[in-house]
Design a protein around this motif. Structure first.
Motif, mmCIF file in Angstrom:
data_model
loop_
_atom_site.group_PDB
_atom_site.id
_atom_site.type_symbol
_atom_site.label_atom_id
_atom_site.label_comp_id
_atom_site.label_asym_id
_atom_site.label_seq_id
_atom_site.Cartn_x
_atom_site.Cartn_y
_atom_site.Cartn_z
ATOM 1 N N GLU A 7 -2.021 17.167 -1.177
ATOM 2 C CA GLU A 7 -1.464 15.821 -1.021
ATOM 3 C C GLU A 7 -0.243 15.605 -1.912
ATOM 4 O O GLU A 7 0.687 14.898 -1.551
ATOM 5 N N LEU A 8 -0.267 16.215 -3.093
ATOM 6 C CA LEU A 8 0.797 15.995 -4.070
ATOM 7 C C LEU A 8 1.932 16.988 -3.848
ATOM 8 O O LEU A 8 1.714 18.203 -3.767
ATOM 9 N N ILE A 9 3.146 16.476 -3.738
ATOM 10 C CA ILE A 9 4.331 17.327 -3.613
ATOM 11 C C ILE A 9 4.854 17.624 -5.012
ATOM 12 O O ILE A 9 5.324 16.716 -5.727
ATOM 13 N N LEU A 10 4.764 18.874 -5.420
ATOM 14 C CA LEU A 10 5.051 19.259 -6.801
ATOM 15 C C LEU A 10 6.475 18.926 -7.216
ATOM 16 O O LEU A 10 6.713 18.438 -8.325
ATOM 17 N N SER A 11 7.438 19.163 -6.350
ATOM 18 C CA SER A 11 8.838 18.922 -6.700
ATOM 19 C C SER A 11 9.089 17.451 -7.020
ATOM 20 O O SER A 11 9.858 17.115 -7.920
ATOM 21 N N GLU A 12 8.424 16.562 -6.294
ATOM 22 C CA GLU A 12 8.574 15.133 -6.559
ATOM 23 C C GLU A 12 8.019 14.781 -7.927
ATOM 24 O O GLU A 12 8.653 14.041 -8.702
ATOM 25 N N LEU A 13 6.842 15.301 -8.236
ATOM 26 C CA LEU A 13 6.217 15.027 -9.536
ATOM 27 C C LEU A 13 7.076 15.541 -10.681
ATOM 28 O O LEU A 13 7.270 14.852 -11.693
ATOM 29 N N LEU A 14 7.624 16.741 -10.530
ATOM 30 C CA LEU A 14 8.436 17.330 -11.600
ATOM 31 C C LEU A 14 9.706 16.526 -11.835
ATOM 32 O O LEU A 14 10.135 16.333 -12.984
ATOM 33 N N ARG A 15 10.320 16.039 -10.769
ATOM 34 C CA ARG A 15 11.527 15.219 -10.921
ATOM 35 C C ARG A 15 11.210 13.915 -11.655
ATOM 36 O O ARG A 15 11.959 13.492 -12.552
ATOM 37 N N VAL A 16 10.115 13.292 -11.276
ATOM 38 C CA VAL A 16 9.727 12.028 -11.912
ATOM 39 C C VAL A 16 9.420 12.237 -13.396
ATOM 40 O O VAL A 16 9.864 11.465 -14.246
ATOM 41 N N LEU A 74 13.748 8.989 -8.312
ATOM 42 C CA LEU A 74 13.636 10.399 -8.711
ATOM 43 C C LEU A 74 12.735 11.154 -7.742
ATOM 44 O O LEU A 74 13.005 12.300 -7.380
ATOM 45 N N SER A 75 11.660 10.506 -7.333
ATOM 46 C CA SER A 75 10.726 11.140 -6.392
ATOM 47 C C SER A 75 11.404 11.478 -5.074
ATOM 48 O O SER A 75 11.177 12.548 -4.498
ATOM 49 N N SER A 76 12.256 10.574 -4.607
ATOM 50 C CA SER A 76 12.926 10.776 -3.323
ATOM 51 C C SER A 76 14.226 11.564 -3.442
ATOM 52 O O SER A 76 14.876 11.849 -2.435
ATOM 53 N N GLY A 77 14.620 11.918 -4.676
ATOM 54 C CA GLY A 77 15.838 12.697 -4.873
ATOM 55 C C GLY A 77 17.102 11.879 -4.834
ATOM 56 O O GLY A 77 18.176 12.406 -4.517
ATOM 57 N N ILE A 122 0.840 -1.196 0.000
ATOM 58 C CA ILE A 122 0.000 0.000 0.000
ATOM 59 C C ILE A 122 0.878 1.251 0.000
ATOM 60 O O ILE A 122 1.776 1.382 0.832
ATOM 61 N N ALA A 123 0.624 2.161 -0.914
ATOM 62 C CA ALA A 123 1.411 3.389 -1.007
ATOM 63 C C ALA A 123 1.121 4.278 0.200
ATOM 64 O O ALA A 123 -0.021 4.373 0.656
ATOM 65 N N SER A 124 2.160 4.930 0.678
ATOM 66 C CA SER A 124 2.004 5.785 1.863
ATOM 67 C C SER A 124 1.729 7.236 1.488
ATOM 68 O O SER A 124 1.504 8.066 2.356
ATOM 69 N N SER A 125 1.765 7.555 0.200
ATOM 70 C CA SER A 125 1.493 8.922 -0.258
ATOM 71 C C SER A 125 0.872 8.873 -1.642
ATOM 72 O O SER A 125 0.929 7.842 -2.334
ATOM 73 N N LEU A 126 0.297 9.998 -2.055
ATOM 74 C CA LEU A 126 -0.313 10.075 -3.375
ATOM 75 C C LEU A 126 0.727 9.869 -4.466
ATOM 76 O O LEU A 126 0.473 9.192 -5.464
ATOM 77 N N MET A 127 1.930 10.423 -4.292
ATOM 78 C CA MET A 127 2.972 10.283 -5.289
ATOM 79 C C MET A 127 3.386 8.824 -5.444
ATOM 80 O O MET A 127 3.575 8.333 -6.560
ATOM 81 N N GLU A 128 3.525 8.116 -4.326
ATOM 82 C CA GLU A 128 3.874 6.698 -4.384
ATOM 83 C C GLU A 128 2.784 5.902 -5.099
ATOM 84 O O GLU A 128 3.073 4.977 -5.872
ATOM 85 N N PHE A 129 1.536 6.264 -4.838
ATOM 86 C CA PHE A 129 0.413 5.598 -5.503
ATOM 87 C C PHE A 129 0.467 5.836 -7.013
ATOM 88 O O PHE A 129 0.270 4.907 -7.810
ATOM 89 N N MET A 130 0.733 7.071 -7.415
ATOM 90 C CA MET A 130 0.817 7.395 -8.834
ATOM 91 C C MET A 130 1.979 6.660 -9.508
ATOM 92 O O MET A 130 1.853 6.183 -10.639
ATOM 93 N N ILE A 131 3.104 6.579 -8.821
ATOM 94 C CA ILE A 131 4.257 5.861 -9.361
ATOM 95 C C ILE A 131 3.906 4.395 -9.579
ATOM 96 O O ILE A 131 4.252 3.797 -10.599
ATOM 97 N N SER A 132 3.192 3.820 -8.635
ATOM 98 C CA SER A 132 2.840 2.403 -8.719
ATOM 99 C C SER A 132 1.872 2.109 -9.854
ATOM 100 O O SER A 132 2.012 1.107 -10.554
ATOM 101 N N TYR A 133 0.884 2.993 -10.055
ATOM 102 C CA TYR A 133 -0.206 2.667 -10.965
ATOM 103 C C TYR A 133 -0.251 3.500 -12.245
ATOM 104 O O TYR A 133 -1.110 3.263 -13.096
ATOM 105 N N LEU A 134 0.649 4.455 -12.393
ATOM 106 C CA LEU A 134 0.702 5.243 -13.633
ATOM 107 C C LEU A 134 2.017 5.075 -14.382
ATOM 108 O O LEU A 134 2.034 5.007 -15.615
#
Length: 267
Positions: free
Chosen positions: A153-162, A231-234, A64-76
């Protein structure tokens, strides 16, 4: 170094196909982000545990993803945002050089006193522009959807890096397809290699995700160089791998232009 008239023509040719793919991406992205719900995530986790090999092969984490970004990475980022831009690239890359050569239209282009290098660079730029548009659109769509449904919920910097890493991956895929288009005068051969090689690499990625003895296949595919979670975690290694994809794209495109410049077109 480009022909503006030809560039506008190719961008116009890309528009209808691009809109179709953007519509499909819109549908999947909005639906999947809207599924970020504790109850739904428990159901997905149950399904993942029941069929771990299938979920892993599709690039989807089994926890189970612990954040929205992790969920998006898993399923998108294991399927949707890889496959659809990639298929668009296959179609357009083949049409930019090989199809012109195959149907004899290249004669008209060369007869207009436009150099081969300028033709190749123009076609390449139209392909790169289209890919950038798709990634930018996907990014904006994710931001808007996430902010509407899950405020803050979404951290913009993480999304942009990914998504920057995703762009590097798709530019590398495009360079493979464009190289095939420049090598082969037969449109069918161009499509077979330009689409076949990246798709084979994707299949190898799926096999590697399953683990076990098949994990060795991760060393044979460029998709391994796209580490969305890193990339999300830097993670520094993730940055390096994304840079390798970008450099590989530049090198392959230079080779493609050189091959087309010196190619015997038999016209």
């Amino acid at each position: 170094m480009i022909n503006l008239t030809l560039y506008k023509h190719e961008m116009k040719n890309s528009l209808k196909l691009m809109l179709i793919f953007l519509a499909v991406i819109t549908l999947y992205v909005t639906i999947i982000i809207s599924m970020y719900d504790p109850e739904m995530m428990e159901m997905l986790d149950t399904f993942a545990k029941a069929m771990p090999e299938l979920m892993a092969a599709m690039g989807m984490n089994v926890t189970i993803a612990s954040s929205l970004m992790e969920f998006m990475i898993s399923y998108l980022y294991g399927f949707i945002l890889l496959i659809f831009p990639m298929v668009f690239t296959f179609i357009r890359a083949n049409a930019l050089i090989a199809k012109y050569t195959d149907n004899g239209s290249m004669v008209s282009l060369l007869a207009s006193n436009v150099s081969r290098v300028k033709i190749a660079l123009t076609q390449l730029l139209s392909l790169i522009t289209s890919i950038i548009i798709i990634i930018i659109y996907s990014t904006i769509l994710e931001i808007i959807t996430a902010n509407i449904l899950f405020d803050n919920e979404l951290i913009l910097s993480e999304l942009l890096r990914v998504n920057l890493g995703l762009l590097c991956l798709h530019l590398c895929i495009a360079s493979i397809s464009f190289l095939a288009s420049c090598i082969f005068s037969d449109s069918k051969l161009s499509l077979a290699f330009g689409a076949g090689i990246p798709m084979l690499m994707y299949v190898l990625k799926m096999l590697a995700n399953v683990g076990g003895d098949a994990e060795v296949f991760k060393y044979t595919t460029i998709f391994t160089l796209f580490d969305a979670s890193g990339l999300s975690s830097g993670n520094t290694d993730a940055y390096i791998m994304a840079s390798i994809l970008f450099i590989a794209a530049i090198v392959l495109n230079i080779i493609a232009v050189y091959i087309f410049k010196n190619k015997d077109l038999h016209i």
